[in-house]
Each structure stands twice: as C-alpha cells, then as structure tokens.
Design a protein around this motif. Structure first.
Motif, mmCIF file in Angstrom:
data_model
loop_
_atom_site.group_PDB
_atom_site.id
_atom_site.type_symbol
_atom_site.label_atom_id
_atom_site.label_comp_id
_atom_site.label_asym_id
_atom_site.label_seq_id
_atom_site.Cartn_x
_atom_site.Cartn_y
_atom_site.Cartn_z
ATOM 1 N N ASP A 268 1.014 -1.264 -0.508
ATOM 2 C CA ASP A 268 0.197 -0.082 0.389
ATOM 3 C C ASP A 268 0.830 1.255 -0.234
ATOM 4 O O ASP A 268 0.332 2.281 0.223
ATOM 5 C CB ASP A 268 -1.167 0.059 1.115
ATOM 6 C CG ASP A 268 -0.389 -0.665 2.504
ATOM 7 O OD1 ASP A 268 0.474 -0.092 2.396
ATOM 8 O OD2 ASP A 268 -0.822 -0.010 3.581
ATOM 9 N N LYS A 269 2.141 1.586 -0.154
ATOM 10 C CA LYS A 269 2.865 2.584 -0.428
ATOM 11 C C LYS A 269 2.849 2.679 -2.108
ATOM 12 O O LYS A 269 3.273 3.232 -2.736
ATOM 13 C CB LYS A 269 4.396 1.865 0.046
ATOM 14 C CG LYS A 269 4.588 1.230 1.157
ATOM 15 C CD LYS A 269 4.645 2.480 2.094
ATOM 16 C CE LYS A 269 4.599 1.654 3.585
ATOM 17 N NZ LYS A 269 4.898 0.710 3.988
ATOM 18 N N ILE A 270 1.134 3.117 -2.443
ATOM 19 C CA ILE A 270 1.510 3.582 -3.287
ATOM 20 C C ILE A 270 1.062 5.161 -3.022
ATOM 21 O O ILE A 270 0.765 5.852 -2.179
ATOM 22 C CB ILE A 270 -0.195 3.312 -4.533
ATOM 23 C CG1 ILE A 270 0.639 1.315 -4.550
ATOM 24 C CG2 ILE A 270 -0.478 3.608 -5.899
ATOM 25 C CD1 ILE A 270 -0.183 0.498 -5.386
ATOM 26 N N TYR A 271 1.401 6.135 -4.017
ATOM 27 C CA TYR A 271 1.641 7.101 -3.599
ATOM 28 C C TYR A 271 1.070 8.711 -4.909
ATOM 29 O O TYR A 271 0.991 7.932 -5.903
ATOM 30 C CB TYR A 271 3.237 7.775 -3.223
ATOM 31 C CG TYR A 271 3.454 7.242 -2.282
ATOM 32 C CD1 TYR A 271 3.357 7.677 -0.771
ATOM 33 C CD2 TYR A 271 4.426 6.783 -2.156
ATOM 34 C CE1 TYR A 271 3.647 7.389 0.187
ATOM 35 C CE2 TYR A 271 5.315 5.943 -1.095
ATOM 36 C CZ TYR A 271 4.961 5.917 0.211
ATOM 37 O OH TYR A 271 5.189 5.796 1.602
ATOM 38 N N PRO A 272 0.083 9.081 -4.337
ATOM 39 C CA PRO A 272 -0.942 10.165 -4.716
ATOM 40 C C PRO A 272 -0.235 10.997 -6.342
ATOM 41 O O PRO A 272 -0.655 11.808 -6.634
ATOM 42 C CB PRO A 272 -2.019 11.063 -4.554
ATOM 43 C CG PRO A 272 -1.274 10.864 -3.273
ATOM 44 C CD PRO A 272 -0.535 9.475 -2.735
ATOM 45 N N SER A 273 1.369 11.035 -6.121
ATOM 46 C CA SER A 273 2.030 11.978 -6.230
ATOM 47 C C SER A 273 3.529 12.342 -6.067
ATOM 48 O O SER A 273 4.463 11.770 -5.471
ATOM 49 C CB SER A 273 1.469 13.768 -6.236
ATOM 50 O OG SER A 273 2.393 13.566 -4.468
ATOM 51 N N ASP A 274 4.067 12.124 -6.706
ATOM 52 C CA ASP A 274 5.516 12.290 -6.944
ATOM 53 C C ASP A 274 6.292 12.765 -5.646
ATOM 54 O O ASP A 274 7.527 12.322 -5.033
ATOM 55 C CB ASP A 274 6.116 12.322 -8.279
ATOM 56 C CG ASP A 274 6.307 11.506 -8.865
ATOM 57 O OD1 ASP A 274 5.547 10.494 -9.066
ATOM 58 O OD2 ASP A 274 7.536 11.430 -10.619
ATOM 59 N N THR A 275 6.175 14.110 -5.664
ATOM 60 C CA THR A 275 5.645 14.861 -4.570
ATOM 61 C C THR A 275 6.111 14.337 -3.789
ATOM 62 O O THR A 275 6.871 13.923 -2.654
ATOM 63 C CB THR A 275 5.194 15.477 -4.565
ATOM 64 O OG1 THR A 275 5.320 16.749 -5.550
ATOM 65 C CG2 THR A 275 5.616 16.967 -3.609
ATOM 66 N N ARG A 276 5.300 12.921 -2.593
ATOM 67 C CA ARG A 276 4.929 11.914 -1.865
ATOM 68 C C ARG A 276 5.687 11.174 -2.012
ATOM 69 O O ARG A 276 6.426 10.727 -1.105
ATOM 70 C CB ARG A 276 3.364 11.973 -2.198
ATOM 71 C CG ARG A 276 2.356 12.847 -1.205
ATOM 72 C CD ARG A 276 2.421 13.231 0.342
ATOM 73 N NE ARG A 276 1.166 14.190 0.732
ATOM 74 C CZ ARG A 276 1.325 14.486 0.774
ATOM 75 N NH1 ARG A 276 1.684 14.286 2.284
ATOM 76 N NH2 ARG A 276 1.049 15.897 1.537
ATOM 77 N N ALA A 277 6.010 10.722 -2.503
ATOM 78 C CA ALA A 277 6.762 9.525 -3.272
ATOM 79 C C ALA A 277 8.092 9.663 -2.345
ATOM 80 O O ALA A 277 8.499 9.154 -1.644
ATOM 81 C CB ALA A 277 7.005 8.630 -4.293
ATOM 82 N N VAL A 278 8.864 11.455 -3.210
ATOM 83 C CA VAL A 278 10.137 11.660 -2.731
ATOM 84 C C VAL A 278 10.188 11.828 -0.780
ATOM 85 O O VAL A 278 10.776 11.494 -0.234
ATOM 86 C CB VAL A 278 10.177 12.598 -3.214
ATOM 87 C CG1 VAL A 278 11.579 13.272 -3.088
ATOM 88 C CG2 VAL A 278 10.850 12.594 -5.137
ATOM 89 N N GLU A 279 9.018 12.174 -1.345
ATOM 90 C CA GLU A 279 9.018 13.032 0.884
ATOM 91 C C GLU A 279 9.333 11.712 1.335
ATOM 92 O O GLU A 279 9.626 11.427 2.661
ATOM 93 C CB GLU A 279 7.478 13.204 1.369
ATOM 94 C CG GLU A 279 7.434 15.325 0.864
ATOM 95 C CD GLU A 279 6.489 15.550 1.324
ATOM 96 O OE1 GLU A 279 6.340 16.601 0.633
ATOM 97 O OE2 GLU A 279 5.060 14.861 1.950
#
Lengths: 337, 528
Positions: free
Chosen positions: A200-211
């Motif tokens: 469930d580590k699927i992020y709604p934006s690349d910004t969030r994934a990088v964070e």
C-alpha cells in the motif's frame, strides 16, 4: 414599476454596448487559447513573457493532461483551443493518432529539438526533458543495489518500495516505453513484482513519494528526477536521506505541445511553440522546474546532474506513445491502482 | 373532464424522456459493442472487478446485516436508559458519504497519524497494522456507512410485529429460541432483506470510497474508461453489466418488500412490549452502541473538526474556498429546484389519474435513482455526443445528471403529498370555473408545500454529496465541495479536505432530522 422598466432597458443597452466592445477588442488583439496540463505556476511566466514580446494575448485553461485530451476529443471541431500543452509525450501521440494535431513546418523546431523527442510528422514537439529515476535513502540503500528498474523486482524490497498511482501518466508512459523495449509479457512480470513489493505504499504524487523516501517511510521509489531536486531545494537537510540513481538508458519523457488542427490562429500558435523551443524559451521552460531543456545545446541549471553522466533509452517518444493504450490496459490488468 | 389533463400528459412524457434517453443510449452503445472489445474488457477489467464487486457485496451484506439487525433488535426489544437517544443516534452515519468516511480514516491511519501512534504504543511494530487500502478496509468503511439502512428497515419490521403471535406460540409450547427464530426473525425478514438490498445497492453505486482506497470495482472502472481512455462504448458496456446486477438487487428488494403475507389485517394491533434491561444489560448494550457509533460517526467527525480547525487557523478559508462553496450551493439549488419542478406533472398524474400510462411515466422517471452516478454520467455524455454536441462542457450536463439521479426523490415526496389532499376540493374549484393552473397555484400548492419543500431539501443535500457524476461532467476547473474533498484526499492533503468534508456532513444531517421526526411516532415507519 415604471422605474424598474427604465432601469431594465438601460441595463440591456449597457450590456449590448459592453458586448460590442468586447467583440471589437477581441478582433483587434490576437488571442490564443491554450489548454495546458503543465502546472500553472510553471507555464504562466513563459506565456506572460511571450505576450510581452509579441502582444498576443493568451487565455490559459489549466487542467489534467488527460482530462484536457478528453475535452478536446469531445469538443471536436468546436474546441476553442489553439495550443495543447501536456506533461507527457504519450498523450500528445494519442492526440496525434486521433487526428487532433496540425503538423508544424518550422526550422526552429527541427533544428533545436532532437528527432526522438518530437512526432514523426512534427505535429507535436517536446519542450522539456525529464527522466524516470530511482530515488533512494543513502543511509539504508547502496546505489549498487538499484542499478536498474528491474532490480526493484527483487522481493527484498517488499514494503520498502514506493510507487506512483497507476492512473497517472508517468507510470503509464514508463510502462509504455518498457512494452516497446521488452514486450508485454516481460513488462507484465515487472509490474506485478513491483506492485507486490509496493503493497500500500502507492503515492498519489511524485512529491509524496519523494517525501516518503526522505522521511524514511520507504527506502526506494520510482519518480521523475526533478521531484528529488524540488524536495532538496525546499529542505536541503534531507540530502542525508534522499538521493537518486539514473538507471543506464533510462526511461524518459517530455512535456511538450502541439497546435490544434481546428485552430484559426495557427500562425500565432506556431509563434508560441517556436518561442518555447527557442534558447530563451527553453531556459524559462525547463529551469524553474529543474528539467533539462530538450535542446541539448541549451545548458541545464548548474545544480543538476550533467548530461554526460547519464544515458537515455533509444526508444523514440513516438514509439512510446503508440504503446500508451496497451500500457493502460496492462496496468489495469495487473490491478495496479 | 378529459381536457384538464390534456397538456399535462405530454409534458410528463417529455420529462420522463430526459431520464430515459441516456439509459437508452447507454444500452444501445453497450449492445452494439464489438465482441473484440468485450473480450478486451473481460481480460483487462471484468476479470478483476467482477470478483472484487461480488466479494464486497458479500462482506458488506454480512456486516450490515449483523450490525443493523443487532442494533434494531436492541432498541425494539429492550427498554433501557438512554434508548430514545441511541435510537436516532444510530442513523447518524447516513449523514456521512462513503468517500468522506474513507478520507477521514485514511487520514487517521496515515503514516505518522493517530492510528499508527496508538498501534505503535500498544503492539510496537507499526508495519503489522492492517491497511485501510485493502478489501477489508473498503468493507469496513462501506459497512459503517450503510448499516443504518438495515437498522431502519429492520427496526420498523420489528415494531410492526404483533405480540399476539408470541402469545399464541407460547401457548402452543414453542421454546424461547423457536419463538425468536420463527416469529421475530422470520416475520421481519422481508424488512431485513429489503434493508440489506438497499445497502448493497449503495455499495454498487459507491465510487468515492473504492476509488480513494484503490479497490477497483465497476464504478471506478467506468470512470477510468471515460477519463483515462475516453472510451464511451467501453464505459457503456461496463455500465450495462453494472446496471444488470443493480436491477437484480432492486428486484430482490421489491420482491421482499412486496411480501406482506405476514401482516395481520384483522383485530387490534398490539406491539410486543420491550423487556426492561437491568443495570449490567444496560451497560452491555450501551457500550456496544457507543462502539459502533463512535467508529461510524463520532471518531471520524471529531477528526474532521480537528483538522478543519487547523486548516482555518492556517488561513484555509480563502477566496477559493468561498468560490467552491458558492458553486456547490448554486448547482445543488438549481438541481433541487429543477428536479422539484420537473417532478410535478408525473407526480400529479400518478396521484390523480393512476392508469397504465401515468404509472409507466412515473416508473420511467424514477429509473435514475437506482442508477449509479458514473452510469448516469456516461448516459448524459453519450446523449450529448449524439444529439447536442454543442452543449459539451457546459454546466447543463451536470444539472441533467442531477435531475435524472434525484428527481425520483421529488416524485416520491410530491406524489405522497398530493395523494393526501382530497380531490374533491379541486373538483369543486373546477366546477366553479377555475383553470388547471389556478387550481394548482391556489389550492394544491399551498397544501403540498411542505412535502415539496422536504423533497427539495433532500435533493439539495444529495446533489451536494454527489461525487462521480460531478467529477465526470463538471466544466473545466469548476470545483464543488465534494470534488475538493476527493481531489485533496487523493493527494493525501488531509487538512485541505477537512473543511469541505465537514460542510458536507453538516448538510447531510438536515435530511436526517426529517427521518428522525418520522421515527418519533413510536410505531412509526411502515415498511411499505
């Protein structure tokens, strides 16, 4: 009651005059309608500069890249749009295949933009270059562990890998390029493994994934390179926990644009695209967002990785674009949300 | 006499056509789909969403059944302190749309959020915490949102049971268990099944919860077919399958609602007297109810209030917020007004002249309520593409969808108010030479005003909560509260979504007051 009628008449007259003025005004000044999938914050300065230089006014409609394509498809020849800007070449190629775009005859474009980054008939052109990279936490991961995207298929990344939602064009175009290079079967295996690892580590934006990488929520993530730069600009301290690796011959994409076949202002529209493909436009277009100008002669921002330190896939963006629909199907098929 | 309905009938037929045409276009597109596309849809979509949807129907069916019947049982068969309050508190979750509850829990269970802190301090290992983004997460949310349907109908079913059966059974020597099973449960089961069917129809229609929690089902697949691929025929094909399943459920519900064979018509009705609970019993049932209602309403609402407060102090009420609040009020008011006005001819005809034609018109105009939002949106888009292409992108599409989806509510409330007004007054006025319009304006309208208004309020709030059709049909950059909640929540910008979500919940409480008032009449709601 009488008074009311008078005021109503006055109002109608006033409206008529106002409308007339507006019409005349529009006829005098040239005006372009731009549908843009690119962040308003990034595109507005470029458009303003263009208006300052040429006097051509621009009405900007910002929305999602695909949302705008759908709108163009539905509006057909009634669309008010002259220029369509996207954050993805695959969507531009879809627009071209649907017959929405006008081939551009322009020396500035053929000279400045490398052929793999524009349509075969020049009906769209790339304007800024971005790569898909692997962001990682240097405290927990060695770069040798993540040399290629395929290395992320290893089950050891279970619960440690972050990815972007499958409904977004970035993973879609990544998948499309992979299908073009390796075929559907291999790509399906890759997607299944990566989705399983991400959980469930699927992020709604690349910004969030990088964070998420910077904060230690995950150890690695697949993102566009400039999100890492963006995060480090805001919070330089995070460089201890955030860096990225560019896999050799990495997947790449452009943000770009094209002119609508139905445009009644093709000349002005072409001026706009040419401005963005010019040296000055290229810097404005790419620098603020820490992307690479598509024109290799225009240098990228000094803080960025030099161009000779990485290699891009040999697949052209047109080829990638043709695999966009199969990619979306595959993403749905493996249940990658 | 015939002349008085002369122009009303074609008007009603015309309005029914608004509801029917999109459905017809959708069905037509679906049946003309190439076998090739069906195969692709099966491989890439149906293979995933069919089992997903079925699993969800089963789990939510069981969970709402257990929660709904248990709570209904407690408040009808027992008497205990605070019961009168709990009775209506239990329906509060109806004020929260699924996507708002999903969002509230997503924020509670987000990394570094409340749930992880609690889990961490109790169990230690955070990575073992169950994920909301899963089948069970979706089941949990949808059960909490929809159990009140089962509760409401079952409660009414229990209240309508005549104690005489119990007395007879006891005299014939039936054991307690046997009486419980064959009288209470079996006699209430049409109501129970109807409640579960209603809950399951909501599950089929839900878009926001499953999309937010990334659990692909039909609605989400239809939405993606339109937004990612712009493939109206594929979307229509998926809609076709979804509608087929929905109608199966609907007929199941109708069938059970129609079964009134257990109702006693002769003799005095006497309800079973509730049993007085002792102290321990009261504690047990109160804790149970508090637990359910906390998870379904109080915890998420408090979380929203807390986040909204943070958002406000950080300057969350800006001009943008005011703009999309006004947008929401505007579209909901227009939607509710249009639905209320357009419902009048069909409601009037059905109440005053119940013949095959007026019944058919009424039925067709009511179609929309059982159609999920994405299906209506696809229908509207297809209709516009085929008939009025120039309308594309205009806000009229949104109004059309709202009218189709919610006019059935106006119809029902108006039809029942009109039938309560005696026809003789109208006849008298007519004899004295008044025209139809004058009769309507001066006699009927003042008498049915309350009913019309109540219907208007319910439709207004439903428009406010509506998400998928709004997402698919709104003009570019036209935001409503519901759209903002969804967009911000899917970007994990929890605080940004709080204030719009809270407003939606507050508005959602208004129609509940109407229901609670009806519940006030103790032997209140009949199932029919």
């Amino acid at each position: 009651m009488r008074k009311f009628f008078i005021s109503k008449k006055l109002m109608i007259m006033f409206l008529a005059v106002a409308l007339l003025c507006a019409n005349v005004g529009m006829a005098i000044a040239q005006e372009l309608v731009v549908y843009s999938g690119r962040g308003e914050r990034l595109i507005k300065p470029v458009l303003d500069e263009f208006t300052k230089k040429t006097g051509i006014k621009i009405t900007l409609h910002s929305a999602g890249t695909v949302e705008l394509l759908n709108k163009l498809l539905a509006e057909g020849d009634r669309t008010p749009a002259d220029v369509y800007l996207t954050v993805d070449a695959g969507t531009l190629e879809r627009a071209r295949i649907a017959g929405l775009l006008q081939p551009i005859k322009s020396e500035i474009i053929t000279k400045n933009i490398p052929a793999p980054m524009r349509a075969i008939d020049n009906s769209w052109t790339g304007l800024s270059l971005r790569m898909r990279v692997i962001a990682y936490n240097p405290q927990k991961v060695k770069p040798e562990e993540i040399k290629t995207f395929e290395s992320l298929m290893n089950p050891k990344w279970k619960g440690r890998l972050g990815i972007r939602t499958g409904s977004n064009v970035y993973p879609q175009s990544h998948t499309a390029m992979m299908i073009a290079e390796k075929g559907e079967a291999e790509t399906e295996k890759f997607l299944k493994a990566v989705v399983a690892n991400a959980g469930d580590k699927i992020y709604p934006s690349d910004t969030r994934a990088v964070e998420a990488v910077a904060k230690g929520e995950v150890d690695v993530a697949i993102v566009n390179h400039y999100y890492v730069y963006g995060h480090l600009r805001k919070t330089p301290d995070d460089s201890k926990t955030l860096a990225f690796v560019v896999p050799p011959k990495t997947t790449y994409n452009v943000s770009g644009g094209g002119i609508l076949k139905t445009s009644k202002n093709k000349e002005a529209a072409q001026k706009l695209i040419e401005f963005m493909a010019s040296d000055e436009g290229q810097i404005m277009f790419a620098e603020e967002n820490r992307e690479y100008p598509v024109n290799p002669k225009v240098s990228a921002h000094e803080s960025m990785l030099k161009r000779d330190k990485f290699t891009l896939s040999t697949t052209t963006l047109s080829t990638m674009g043709r695999h966009m629909m199969p990619a979306i199907d595959l993403i749905d098929k493996v249940g990658y949300r | 006499m015939k002349a008085k309905f002369a122009y009303l009938t074609p008007l009603a037929i015309g309005i029914a056509a608004i509801a029917a045409v999109p459905v017809v276009f959708t069905l037509y597109s679906a049946v003309t789909v190439e076998p090739e596309l069906w195969k692709r849809l099966y491989d890439t979509r149906l293979k995933v969403i069919l089992p997903n949807t079925m699993k969800l129907l089963i789990s939510v069916g069981i969970l709402t059944l257990v929660i709904g019947v248990t709570t209904a049982w407690i408040v009808t068969k027992y008497d205990f302190r605070g019961k009168r309050i709990w009775e209506w508190v239990l329906i509060l979750p109806l004020a929260i749309p699924g996507y708002v509850l999903a969002y509230a829990y997503a924020s509670i269970m987000a990394p570094g959020g409340l749930a992880q802190n609690i889990w961490g301090s109790v169990f230690g290992d955070i990575s073992k915490m169950p994920s909301l983004y899963s089948f069970w997460g979706v089941s949990f949310i949808l059960s909490l949102v929809n159990y009140p349907y089962v509760y409401l109908l079952t409660r009414a079913g229990f209240l309508n049971q005549n104690v005489k059966y119990h007395e007879a059974a006891r005299m014939l020597g039936a054991s307690k268990i046997k009486r419980l099973w064959s009288i209470n449960i079996r006699m209430a089961y049409p109501a129970i099944i109807a409640g579960v069917a209603l809950a399951l129809m909501e599950v089929m229609a839900d878009f926001g919860t499953v999309a937010l929690l990334r659990y692909p089902t039909f609605t989400e697949a239809i939405y993606r077919q339109m937004t990612a691929r712009f493939d109206p025929s594929g979307a229509a094909a998926l809609a076709f399958v979804l509608v087929a399943i929905t109608f199966l459920l609907l007929n199941l519900e109708r069938y059970f609602r129609g079964r009134k064979s257990f109702e006693q018509t002769k003799g005095a009705f006497k309800s079973q007297l509730p049993k007085k609970l002792n102290f321990q019993g009261t504690i047990v049932v109160t804790v149970m109810i508090i637990l359910i209602i906390s998870f379904a309403f109080f915890i998420p609402t408090l979380m929203l209030i807390d986040m909204a407060y943070d958002a406000i102090t950080k300057g969350g009420i800006d001009s943008k917020f005011i703009e999309f609040t006004l947008n929401t009020i505007l579209v909901s008011a227009v939607g509710a007004t249009a639905a209320s006005i357009l419902a009048i001819p069909a409601a009037y005809l059905h109440a005053r002249r119940p013949n095959a034609l007026s019944k058919a018109v009424y039925y067709v105009s009511s179609l929309g309520y059982s159609l999920p939002g994405p299906v209506i949106a696809v229908g509207v888009l297809l209709t516009v593409a085929m008939l009025f292409n120039w309308l594309y992108g205009s806000i009229l599409l949104l109004f059309m969808a709202y009218v189709i989806r919610f006019m059935p509510i106006s119809l029902q409330s108006q039809e029942s108010s009109i039938s309560m007004v005696s026809k003789s007054m109208e006849d008298a006025a007519r004899t004295l030479g008044s025209g139809t319009w004058r009769i309507f304006k001066d006699i009927l309208l003042p008498l049915i005003k309350r009913g019309v208004l109540a219907g208007w309020v319910v439709v207004f709030v439903d428009c406010m909560k509506e998400l998928p059709a709004t997402m698919m049909l709104r003009p570019l950059a036209f935001d409503t509260l519901a759209v903002r909640v969804w967009v911000e929540a899917s970007e994990s910008l929890w605080e940004m979504a709080a204030l719009p979500a809270l407003l939606i919940v507050l508005a959602g409480l208004i129609p509940l007051i109407i229901i609670i008032k009806k519940m006030g009449a103790r032997n209140g709601i009949k199932i029919a």
